[in-house]
Design an enzyme around this catalytic site. Structure first.
Site, short mmCIF file in Angstrom:
data_model
loop_
_atom_site.label_atom_id
_atom_site.label_comp_id
_atom_site.label_asym_id
_atom_site.label_seq_id
_atom_site.Cartn_x
_atom_site.Cartn_y
_atom_site.Cartn_z
N ASP A 56 0.84 -1.21 0.00
CA ASP A 56 0.00 0.00 0.00
C ASP A 56 0.87 1.25 0.00
O ASP A 56 1.46 1.60 1.02
CB ASP A 56 -0.91 -0.01 1.23
CG ASP A 56 -1.82 1.21 1.29
OD1 ASP A 56 -2.08 1.81 0.24
OD2 ASP A 56 -2.25 1.57 2.40
N ASP A 249 -1.56 5.58 -5.45
CA ASP A 249 -1.88 4.74 -4.29
C ASP A 249 -2.23 3.31 -4.70
O ASP A 249 -3.33 3.06 -5.20
CB ASP A 249 -3.04 5.38 -3.51
CG ASP A 249 -3.48 4.56 -2.31
OD1 ASP A 249 -2.77 3.60 -1.94
OD2 ASP A 249 -4.53 4.89 -1.74
#
Length: 464
Positions: A56, A249
């Protein structure tokens, strides 16, 4: 600035002075899909416990399930690790979807397909969570690869990658390839991918690497200049694309767009697609669109292009995704039908380049030179044809010199501002109480011009 494949920058980054990095050993070290994320196997503690960790780039804590959970198949049992040390600090992290609460500690980790060696890392053991571990996910924790500004409970918690750079003496750069283009969302979970820690692996991209500056080091915040649908400019003020930030992201599954931009994109796609009538539920994510399995609907939709500012600020480049990336197949609906979801959604606070776009590219997070690079990924193909493109350079004379707000109110700044305002209000309240308690004969006799009321300059010009 673009770097040719296998060029000087690539070779320099692909050779580690310590001789301990083997980037080819990290190729295909990820599994997953765009619907549930891409994960890396890690060994945590002594003796080692094997867990799958979600990659992440939109958060900064390294955290693993610390107790059994109905939606995870494994968890880290700290009591079984002789090297685990609790710091006794509670930590809570909230994401755009889901949250968890746990306790900070440290332990040693190794990565079977990563940087060789063992390293002592800050690790949060998750004790409670809500909508974080979901049914069917095959990962048991999260690897936050953003900057320490986002780390919880404070930026003093050294991030996983900062610890790795410091202890392993690797270059401050990592790169990411996610190979799920054209494959079913939430399918077998065995799509490949690569997280290259410490550099760039030339076999994972073709053509040139194009770099855009990191605007601020918290998320990987970049500057988007314009969007095109089917080659047609949306003609929005470029600040709309960066409201209130634009980030890269890997932990977000979709391409998320600010509400105004999302509406314009949907209208443009609907207008330029070959489908005259389409359910609004498809665009909002509440309905799937289905076609006969023999049909491929991608030819009905236009490509989508995102323009990013180049390192040379007077130039830009564009990354484009074909509909095979944003019209995404879903498994298990109907016998003769193949159903698809819309891989783009609206957002109230950011433009997020998530897996929908990232699956088309090899993305380089060059923290040392404060830039994010994009190159075409050879695994971004459907039916043998590329589904992503990079083109440039283009001039930026048609856009503003700065499309990003000069003030970015991320959380640390918000907390400081909140405490400052509370302190100011407290002082004003204390002064008012003292004035009320002073005997009348000691009080100044105010004229009409002196009175502090709701119409006074003090109130009108107070921070809001």
């Amino acid at each position: 600035q673009q770097d040719p494949a296998g060029g000087a920058d690539g070779l320099a980054l692909a050779s580690d002075p310590g001789g301990t990095l083997n980037f080819l050993a990290m190729v295909e070290n990820l599994q997953g899909d765009s619907g549930r994320g891409y994960y890396l196997e890690m060994l945590i503690g002594t003796p080692p416990q094997a867990l799958n960790i979600l990659v992440d780039t939109g958060s900064s804590n390294f955290a693993v399930a610390g107790v059994p959970d109905p939606d995870v198949t494994s968890y880290f049992n700290a009591e079984l690790s002789s090297t685990y040390r609790s710091q006794g600090i509670d930590v809570t992290v909230k994401y755009s979807q889901g949250s968890w609460t746990g306790v900070l500690g440290t332990d040693v980790i190794t990565m079977p397909k990563g940087v060789s060696g063992s390293y002592t890392i800050n690790i949060a053991t998750i004790l409670e969570s809500e909508n974080f571990f979901l049914p069917g996910v095959k990962w048991h924790g999260i690897l936050g690869l953003a900057y320490d500004a986002l780390a919880k409970p404070s930026s003093s918690v050294e991030t996983f990658f900062d610890s790795l750079v410091r202890q392993a003496k690797i270059p401050n750069i990592f790169s990411l390839q996610m190979c799920g283009a054209g494959l079913p969302v939430s399918g077998s979970g065995t799509n490949g991918g690569s997280l290259v820690l410490g550099g760039i692996e030339p076999s994972l991209y073709t053509g040139d690497i194009w770099y855009t500056p990191i605007k601020e080091e918290w998320y990987y915040q970049v500057e988007i200049l314009k969007l095109e649908v089917g080659g047609q400019n949306l003609d929005l003020d470029c600040r709309e694309y960066n409201a209130d930030k634009a980030i890269v992201d890997s932990g977000t599954t979709l391409l998320r767009l600010p509400e105004k931009v999302f509406s314009a994109v949907v209208q443009a796609i609907a207008r330029t697609s070959l489908i005259q009538e389409f359910s609004s539920g498809f665009w909002t994510g509440s309905q799937l669109a289905c076609w006969d399995k023999a049909e491929k609907p991608w030819s009905l939709f236009p490509k989508l292009s995102i323009y990013l500012r180049d390192e040379n600020s007077s130039r830009s480049f564009r990354i484009s995704i074909l509909p095979q990336l944003y019209i995404q197949p879903i498994l298990g609906i109907g016998e003769n039908l193949q159903c698809y979801r819309f891989g783009i959604s609206s957002s109230s606070n950011a433009l997020v380049i998530g897996a929908t776009v990232m699956e088309g590219f090899y993305v380089i997070f060059d923290r040392a030179q404060r830039r994010v690079g994009f190159a075409v990924s050879p695994c971004a193909e459907a039916d043998g044809s590329p589904v992503s493109e990079i083109e440039g350079p283009f001039t930026t004379t048609d856009v503003a010199s700065n499309c990003v707000s000069s003030i970015t109110f991320h959380e640390p700044v918000l907390w400081i501002a909140s405490y400052a305002l509370m302190s100011l209000c407290g002082v004003i309240l204390l002064v008012l109480i003292i004035l009320l308690l002073i005997p009348p004969r000691c009080q100044h006799r105010y004229t009409d011009n002196d009175v502090v009321n709701d119409e006074s300059s003090l109130v009108r010009h107070r921070w809001k």
